[in-house]
Scaffold this motif. Structure first.
Motif, PDB file in Angstrom:
ATOM      1  N   THR A   8      -3.645   3.287 -10.082  1.00  0.00           N
ATOM      2  CA  THR A   8      -3.694   3.707 -10.572  1.00  0.00           C
ATOM      3  C   THR A   8      -2.742   4.003 -11.858  1.00  0.00           C
ATOM      4  OG1 THR A   8      -4.147   5.227  -9.574  1.00  0.00           O
ATOM      5  CG2 THR A   8      -3.309   6.645 -11.734  1.00  0.00           C
ATOM      6  N   GLU A   9      -3.698   4.117 -13.397  1.00  0.00           N
ATOM      7  CA  GLU A   9      -2.605   3.189 -14.673  1.00  0.00           C
ATOM      8  C   GLU A   9      -2.891   4.522 -15.713  1.00  0.00           C
ATOM      9  OE1 GLU A   9      -3.200   0.197 -16.639  1.00  0.00           O
ATOM     10  OE2 GLU A   9      -3.064  -0.945 -14.430  1.00  0.00           O
ATOM     11  N   ILE A  10      -2.152   5.707 -15.724  1.00  0.00           N
ATOM     12  CA  ILE A  10      -2.075   6.583 -16.387  1.00  0.00           C
ATOM     13  C   ILE A  10      -1.654   6.752 -17.746  1.00  0.00           C
ATOM     14  CG2 ILE A  10      -2.161   8.710 -14.478  1.00  0.00           C
ATOM     15  CD1 ILE A  10       0.578   9.264 -15.468  1.00  0.00           C
ATOM     16  N   ASN A  11      -1.839   7.481 -19.281  1.00  0.00           N
ATOM     17  CA  ASN A  11      -1.000   7.554 -19.899  1.00  0.00           C
ATOM     18  C   ASN A  11       0.269   8.276 -20.133  1.00  0.00           C
ATOM     19  OD1 ASN A  11       0.044   8.424 -22.747  1.00  0.00           O
ATOM     20  ND2 ASN A  11      -2.257   8.221 -23.434  1.00  0.00           N
ATOM     21  N   TYR A  12       1.296   6.883 -20.573  1.00  0.00           N
ATOM     22  CA  TYR A  12       3.151   7.466 -20.633  1.00  0.00           C
ATOM     23  C   TYR A  12       2.931   8.536 -20.799  1.00  0.00           C
ATOM     24  CZ  TYR A  12       7.649   6.213 -19.922  1.00  0.00           C
ATOM     25  OH  TYR A  12       9.285   6.080 -19.992  1.00  0.00           O
ATOM     26  N   ASP A  13       2.595   9.504 -21.818  1.00  0.00           N
ATOM     27  CA  ASP A  13       3.121  10.189 -21.773  1.00  0.00           C
ATOM     28  C   ASP A  13       2.740  11.699 -21.478  1.00  0.00           C
ATOM     29  OD1 ASP A  13       4.278   9.433 -24.716  1.00  0.00           O
ATOM     30  OD2 ASP A  13       2.143   9.997 -25.156  1.00  0.00           O
ATOM     31  N   GLU A  14       1.217  10.933 -20.648  1.00  0.00           N
ATOM     32  CA  GLU A  14       0.903  12.155 -19.369  1.00  0.00           C
ATOM     33  C   GLU A  14       1.903  12.037 -18.062  1.00  0.00           C
ATOM     34  OE1 GLU A  14      -1.158  14.233 -19.584  1.00  0.00           O
ATOM     35  OE2 GLU A  14      -2.404  14.125 -21.181  1.00  0.00           O
ATOM     36  N   ARG A  15       3.347  11.667 -18.092  1.00  0.00           N
ATOM     37  CA  ARG A  15       3.672  11.442 -16.464  1.00  0.00           C
ATOM     38  C   ARG A  15       4.185  13.242 -16.660  1.00  0.00           C
ATOM     39  NH1 ARG A  15       8.518   9.449 -18.279  1.00  0.00           N
ATOM     40  NH2 ARG A  15       8.276   9.920 -19.859  1.00  0.00           N
ATOM     41  N   CYS A  54       1.515   2.779 -10.973  1.00  0.00           N
ATOM     42  CA  CYS A  54       2.168   3.753 -10.028  1.00  0.00           C
ATOM     43  C   CYS A  54       2.088   2.790  -9.014  1.00  0.00           C
ATOM     44  CB  CYS A  54       0.591   5.019  -9.853  1.00  0.00           C
ATOM     45  SG  CYS A  54       0.689   6.047 -10.293  1.00  0.00           S
ATOM     46  N   ASP A  55       2.056   1.772  -8.539  1.00  0.00           N
ATOM     47  CA  ASP A  55       2.278   0.299  -8.621  1.00  0.00           C
ATOM     48  C   ASP A  55       3.323  -0.027  -8.578  1.00  0.00           C
ATOM     49  OD1 ASP A  55       2.074  -1.663  -6.412  1.00  0.00           O
ATOM     50  OD2 ASP A  55       0.558  -2.566  -7.234  1.00  0.00           O
ATOM     51  N   GLY A  56       4.497   0.725  -8.264  1.00  0.00           N
ATOM     52  CA  GLY A  56       5.964   0.034  -8.687  1.00  0.00           C
ATOM     53  C   GLY A  56       6.826   1.004  -9.816  1.00  0.00           C
ATOM     54  N   CYS A  57       5.977   2.097 -10.557  1.00  0.00           N
ATOM     55  CA  CYS A  57       6.449   3.173 -11.249  1.00  0.00           C
ATOM     56  C   CYS A  57       6.589   2.720 -11.959  1.00  0.00           C
ATOM     57  CB  CYS A  57       7.647   4.016 -10.043  1.00  0.00           C
ATOM     58  SG  CYS A  57       6.927   4.086  -7.962  1.00  0.00           S
ATOM     59  N   PHE A 116      -3.030   8.177   0.279  1.00  0.00           N
ATOM     60  CA  PHE A 116      -2.639   7.928  -0.706  1.00  0.00           C
ATOM     61  C   PHE A 116      -3.179   6.612  -1.416  1.00  0.00           C
ATOM     62  CE2 PHE A 116      -1.145  12.692  -0.592  1.00  0.00           C
ATOM     63  CZ  PHE A 116      -1.957  13.316  -1.796  1.00  0.00           C
ATOM     64  N   GLU A 117      -4.118   5.826  -0.613  1.00  0.00           N
ATOM     65  CA  GLU A 117      -4.385   4.730  -0.994  1.00  0.00           C
ATOM     66  C   GLU A 117      -4.743   4.104  -1.988  1.00  0.00           C
ATOM     67  OE1 GLU A 117      -5.019   0.562   1.845  1.00  0.00           O
ATOM     68  OE2 GLU A 117      -5.426   2.364   2.818  1.00  0.00           O
ATOM     69  N   ASP A 118      -5.651   5.104  -2.295  1.00  0.00           N
ATOM     70  CA  ASP A 118      -6.877   4.634  -3.488  1.00  0.00           C
ATOM     71  C   ASP A 118      -6.298   4.538  -5.179  1.00  0.00           C
ATOM     72  OD1 ASP A 118      -7.933   4.256  -1.430  1.00  0.00           O
ATOM     73  OD2 ASP A 118      -9.669   5.928  -1.378  1.00  0.00           O
ATOM     74  N   LEU A 119      -4.736   5.417  -4.525  1.00  0.00           N
ATOM     75  CA  LEU A 119      -4.325   5.754  -6.369  1.00  0.00           C
ATOM     76  C   LEU A 119      -3.165   4.485  -6.262  1.00  0.00           C
ATOM     77  CD1 LEU A 119      -3.371   9.332  -5.706  1.00  0.00           C
ATOM     78  CD2 LEU A 119      -5.463   8.596  -6.805  1.00  0.00           C
ATOM     79  N   CYS A 172       0.914  -1.187   0.126  1.00  0.00           N
ATOM     80  CA  CYS A 172      -0.098   0.009  -0.089  1.00  0.00           C
ATOM     81  C   CYS A 172       0.949   1.197  -0.036  1.00  0.00           C
ATOM     82  CB  CYS A 172      -0.736  -0.165   1.379  1.00  0.00           C
ATOM     83  SG  CYS A 172      -2.211  -1.478   0.942  1.00  0.00           S
ATOM     84  N   THR A 173       2.224   1.095   0.558  1.00  0.00           N
ATOM     85  CA  THR A 173       2.763   2.269   0.481  1.00  0.00           C
ATOM     86  C   THR A 173       3.284   2.907  -1.184  1.00  0.00           C
ATOM     87  OG1 THR A 173       4.572   1.005   0.537  1.00  0.00           O
ATOM     88  CG2 THR A 173       3.515   1.486   2.949  1.00  0.00           C
ATOM     89  N   GLN A 174       3.326   2.202  -1.858  1.00  0.00           N
ATOM     90  CA  GLN A 174       3.364   2.177  -3.239  1.00  0.00           C
ATOM     91  C   GLN A 174       2.193   2.935  -4.371  1.00  0.00           C
ATOM     92  OE1 GLN A 174       7.011   1.765  -4.666  1.00  0.00           O
ATOM     93  NE2 GLN A 174       7.805   1.186  -2.147  1.00  0.00           N
ATOM     94  N   ALA A 175       2.579   4.207  -4.381  1.00  0.00           N
ATOM     95  CA  ALA A 175       0.978   4.391  -5.211  1.00  0.00           C
ATOM     96  C   ALA A 175       1.968   5.716  -5.937  1.00  0.00           C
ATOM     97  CB  ALA A 175      -0.085   4.970  -4.335  1.00  0.00           C
ATOM     98  N   CYS A 176       0.778   6.982  -6.239  1.00  0.00           N
ATOM     99  CA  CYS A 176       1.592   7.359  -7.634  1.00  0.00           C
ATOM    100  C   CYS A 176       2.519   8.404  -6.692  1.00  0.00           C
ATOM    101  CB  CYS A 176       0.607   8.625  -8.214  1.00  0.00           C
ATOM    102  SG  CYS A 176      -0.236   7.042  -9.622  1.00  0.00           S
TER     103      CYS A 176
END
Length: 332
Positions: free
Chosen positions: A68-75, A138-141, A62-65, A22-26
């Protein structure tokens, strides 16, 4: 009251041990440890145990994030949003706000910001390295693209003999706009390793040879003949990296075209006629002019006849001269 805070801290630490992921988030991807500690120190002071509890609350907000997966171009855009969030929390800390409430509000604002980002394009099966579908986890960056094979299934193409065969090297997913190139190969049968194997419907690249004259995304064979049957491969590249490899198996069927058949029939008739009526060599019959200009062509009979003709002409000429002279002198 102090005992209650200790128990709360113990429960919080136990929860983190039970769910360490749970500590690994965005939050962990875009806000460094130093930044989080600095914000907590601004909220609760410099005591280590208070800072630790604050940081744990920060991460739990920030556990709910986590997924989360985002478009790579939106980093970069998401990184800017987290940077603004850090400045906002620092301002709240300076204003002596309560950190738990501030963290909760900041997490809600980040959720809204993530929803405004461009969505991740869906993977388009069945094949291809689809770079535009790359997403940031986000789970692992880390980033990830569709797990699809490079090789596409073989497509069957059947044409009649003499018709046009056309192959379109196109894919259903979006390609990058620049630095796209195409190369073509052909497998007729056999290979360097197994030259006697008649397999032509294949994806084994050891059977293929380059077709340097084929360029672009479309290849044509006109007219198609049985010798053209086999597997054609088109490789799409972005820069030097392959994006997709397409295969087309060409099957040429049917009799030869009518025009070709008529030409073959005409040719056979000409050959048959030439055999039935061989060429006849006629004897040479030269004229008088040709005999005079080509003495070597005269026979002995021709020479005797010519000599007699000359003698008759000389005698006739002699008689004419004698008669003229007699007439002329008789009048004197």
């Amino acid at each position: 009251m102090a005992l209650g805070l200790v128990r709360a801290g113990a429960c919080l630490l136990l929860g983190l041990l039970v769910c360490p992921a749970c500590t690994q988030a965005c939050l962990m991807c875009f806000v460094t440890d130093k930044e989080r500690i600095r914000i907590c120190q601004m909220f609760v002071g410099m005591k280590a145990w208070k800072t630790k509890v604050c940081d744990e609350k920060f991460q739990l907000a920030f556990e709910d994030l986590l997924k989360t997966e985002i478009n790579y171009d939106e980093r970069n855009n998401l990184h800017d949003s987290f940077t603004q969030m850090v400045h906002s929390l620092q301002e709240t800390a300076v204003a002596k706000g309560f950190y738990i409430k501030a963290f909760s509000k900041a997490a809600e604002e980040m959720k809204k910001a993530i929803l405004q980002l461009k969505k991740v394009p869906a993977c388009v099966p069945p094949c291809g390295v689809q770079e535009l579908t790359r997403r940031f986890i986000c789970d692992g960056c880390y980033s990830l693209i569709c797990k699809l094979p490079l090789n596409c299934p073989v497509k069957d193409v059947t044409v009649n003999r003499g018709d046009q065969a056309m192959f379109s090297c196109v894919v259903d997913f979006q390609l990058p706009k620049e630095d796209i190139s195409y190369s073509w190969k052909f497998a007729k049968g056999g290979s360097r390793v197994q030259p006697t194997v008649p397999q032509v419907r294949t994806q084994d690249m050891s059977y293929f040879r380059d077709l340097p004259r084929a360029r672009g995304s479309v290849a044509r064979i006109r007219p198609a003949k049985p010798v053209h049957a086999g597997t054609y491969s088109c490789v799409i590249r972005h820069d030097v990296r392959p994006v997709a490899r397409l295969y087309f198996f060409l099957n040429v069927t049917g009799p030869p075209p009518r025009a070709e058949t008529e030409l073959q029939v005409t040719f056979r008739e000409v050959v048959r006629w030439s055999r039935k009526e061989p060429e006849v060599v006629e004897p040479w019959k030269p004229g008088l002019g040709e005999l005079l200009t080509n003495p070597w062509a005269l026979t002995w009979e021709d020479l005797c006849l010519l000599a007699a003709l000359v003698a008759v002409m000389v005698a006739s000429l002699t008689v004419l001269v004698w008669m003229f002279c007699r007439w002329y002198f008789s009048g004197i």
